[in-house]
Design a protein around this motif. Structure first.
Motif, short mmCIF file in Angstrom:
data_model
loop_
_atom_site.label_atom_id
_atom_site.label_comp_id
_atom_site.label_asym_id
_atom_site.label_seq_id
_atom_site.Cartn_x
_atom_site.Cartn_y
_atom_site.Cartn_z
N LEU A 75 -10.48 -5.86 -2.50
CA LEU A 75 -9.23 -5.15 -2.77
C LEU A 75 -8.69 -5.52 -4.15
O LEU A 75 -8.17 -4.65 -4.87
CB LEU A 75 -8.19 -5.48 -1.68
N SER A 76 -8.80 -6.78 -4.52
CA SER A 76 -8.32 -7.22 -5.84
C SER A 76 -9.01 -6.45 -6.96
O SER A 76 -8.37 -6.03 -7.92
CB SER A 76 -8.56 -8.72 -6.02
N ILE A 77 -10.31 -6.26 -6.82
CA ILE A 77 -11.06 -5.50 -7.83
C ILE A 77 -10.59 -4.06 -7.87
O ILE A 77 -10.41 -3.47 -8.95
CB ILE A 77 -12.57 -5.58 -7.53
N ALA A 78 -10.34 -3.46 -6.70
CA ALA A 78 -9.88 -2.07 -6.64
C ALA A 78 -8.50 -1.93 -7.30
O ALA A 78 -8.25 -0.96 -8.04
CB ALA A 78 -9.82 -1.61 -5.19
N ARG A 96 0.84 -1.21 0.00
CA ARG A 96 0.00 0.00 0.00
C ARG A 96 0.87 1.25 0.00
O ARG A 96 0.61 2.21 -0.73
CB ARG A 96 -0.93 0.00 1.22
N GLN A 97 1.89 1.22 0.84
CA GLN A 97 2.76 2.39 0.98
C GLN A 97 3.55 2.65 -0.30
O GLN A 97 3.62 3.80 -0.76
CB GLN A 97 3.72 2.18 2.16
N TYR A 109 0.93 -6.61 -5.85
CA TYR A 109 -0.08 -6.32 -4.81
C TYR A 109 -1.37 -7.08 -5.11
O TYR A 109 -2.00 -7.66 -4.21
CB TYR A 109 -0.31 -4.80 -4.80
N TYR A 110 -1.74 -7.10 -6.38
CA TYR A 110 -2.95 -7.81 -6.81
C TYR A 110 -2.82 -9.31 -6.55
O TYR A 110 -3.75 -9.94 -6.02
CB TYR A 110 -3.19 -7.55 -8.30
N SER A 165 -3.18 -9.99 -2.86
CA SER A 165 -4.56 -9.82 -2.39
C SER A 165 -5.43 -10.99 -2.83
O SER A 165 -6.31 -11.44 -2.09
CB SER A 165 -5.14 -8.49 -2.89
N GLU A 166 -5.19 -11.51 -4.03
CA GLU A 166 -5.90 -12.69 -4.50
C GLU A 166 -5.58 -13.90 -3.62
O GLU A 166 -6.45 -14.69 -3.27
CB GLU A 166 -5.53 -12.99 -5.95
N ARG A 167 -4.30 -14.02 -3.30
CA ARG A 167 -3.86 -15.14 -2.45
C ARG A 167 -4.53 -15.10 -1.08
O ARG A 167 -4.86 -16.14 -0.51
CB ARG A 167 -2.33 -15.07 -2.30
N LEU A 168 -4.76 -13.90 -0.58
CA LEU A 168 -5.38 -13.75 0.73
C LEU A 168 -6.91 -13.75 0.66
O LEU A 168 -7.58 -13.66 1.69
CB LEU A 168 -4.89 -12.45 1.39
N GLY A 169 -7.44 -13.86 -0.55
CA GLY A 169 -8.89 -13.93 -0.71
C GLY A 169 -9.61 -12.61 -0.51
O GLY A 169 -10.81 -12.60 -0.25
#
Length: 284
Positions: A100-103, A66-67, A88-89, A92-96
Motif C-alpha cells: 500500500l505504501s508503494i501505491a 481511503r475514503q 496515509y502513507y 501504512s508504513e507504520r503498519l508495515g
C-alpha cells in the motif's frame, strides 16, 4: 447545524475526549454529505482520521484515509489531497503495509507531476526531501529540495512567506548536516530576513532566528560572530524586559537534568536559577 457539530467535535478533540468528539464529527460529516458540501466533508473525514489514530483504531483510521483521499481526488482538491496522502502513507508504513505504501507513493508522484499547482508540488518535494534527509541520503535530499527553487523564485515577495521560510530552513538544515556551513549560514540569514518581515520588531519573537545563526557560527568555529549574534538575543531580552517594567534579568534557567549543568562558584546568597541543589561555597 453540521458546522456546529464539526466545531463542537474539534473542541472535544482538543481536550482529548475522543469518544465524544468522533460522534459529533461523524454527524457533521453525514450532514455535509447530504448537502453536497464536499470540501467540508473532507475536513470532517480528516478529523475522523486523527481521532481514530488517537483511539488506536488504526484499521478505522486507514478506512477513513481511503475514503477521504478518494473524495478529495474525485473533486480534484489537490491542495488537500497531497497532505492527506502523506498522512496515509506514514500510517501504512507504520503498519508495515509496504504494498500500500508503494501505491500511495506512486499516487503522490503522479499528482505532483500532473497538478498545475506549485504549492502542491512544493509540499510533496518538501516531504520527499525531509524523508531523504532523515535517512541521511543528502544528495537525494538536495535534489528534492532544489526542485522548489523555481516555485520560490516565482512567489510574490509579499505573499507566501511561510513557504519561502520553510524552503530556506530546509536548505539551511541540509547544508549544515553535510558540513557546508558557509552555504548554511547564507540560508540562515535568509530565514531571518523572511521571518522578520512578518513580526513586529518590538516583539520578543522577532529575534528568534538569531539562535540558528549563532549555532552555525559555532559550527564554523567563529566564536566572535557566535557571541555577537547571541548578544543580539540578550539585548533583545533586556529591551523587552525594560519595556514591560522589569529591571532585573535572571538566568539561564534549567528545569530538567537534561539541561546544561555546571558548578556554582558565586552567588550562594541568592536563589538558584537552575533545577538542582548546591552546598557551601567551597567549590571555588
Amino acid at each position: 447545524m453540521s458546522t456546529l457539530w464539526y466545531f463542537e467535535g474539534l473542541e472535544l478533540l482538543n481536550i482529548q475526549d475522543y469518544n465524544s468528539a468522533i460522534n459529533y464529527i461523524k454527524k457533521a460529516k453525514d450532514g455535509y454529505h447530504e448537502v453536497g458540501a464536499a470540501k467540508n466533508e473532507i475536513e470532517a473525514l480528516a478529523a475522523m482520521c486523527l481521532i481514530k489514530k488517537n483511539l488506536f483504531d488504526l484499521d478505522g483510521a486507514m478506512a477513513a484515509y481511503r475514503q477521504v483521499c478518494k473524495l478529495a481526488d474525485s473533486i480534484h482538491y489537490d491542495l488537500r489531497l497531497m497532505p492527506l496522502l502523506r498522512e496515509y502513507y506514514v500510517l501504512s508504513e507504520r503498519l508495515g503495509n509496504s504494498e500500500l505504501s508503494i501505491a500511495i507513493s506512486d499516487k503522490m508522484d503522479s499528482l505532483a507531476a500532473a497538478t498545475p499547482r506549485g504549492d502542491v508540488r512544493f509540499e510533496y518535494y518538501n516531504q520527499m526531501g525531509t524523508e531523504a534527509l532523515r535517512q541521511k541520503n543528502f544528495v537525494l535530499a538536495e535534489r528534492w529540495f532544489r526542485k522548489n527553487d523555481r516555485y520560490i523564485d516565482q512567489l510574490d515577495k509579499n505573499d507566501n512567506g511561510s513557504d519561502r521560510y520553510l524552503h530556506f530552513e530546509n536548505l539551511k538544515n541540509l547544508y549544515s548536516s553535510v558540513g557546508k556551513y558557509d552555504i548554511a549560514l547564507s540560508y540562515a540569514l535568509l530565514c531571518k530576513d523572511e521571518y522578520q518581515k512578518h513580526f513586529d520588531a518590538h516583539k520578543a519573537d522577532y529575534y528568534l532566528p538569531y539562535i540558528g545563526i549563532s549555532n552555525i557560527y559555532s559550527q564554523l568555529g567563529d566564536s566572535v560572530m557566535c557571541f555577537r549574534t547571541l548578544d543580539t538575543l540578550f539585548n533583545a531580552v533586556e529591551k523587552y524586559a525594560s519595556e514591560h517594567g522589569l529591571d532585573i534579568v535572571n538566568g539561564p534557567v534549567g528545569f530538567l537534568e537534561f539541561d546544561a549543568a555546571g558548578v556554582l562558584v558565586e552567588g550562594f546568597d541568592e536563589y538558584p536559577t537552575a533545577y538542582g541543589k548546591y552546598n557551601d561555597p567551597y567549590y571555588d
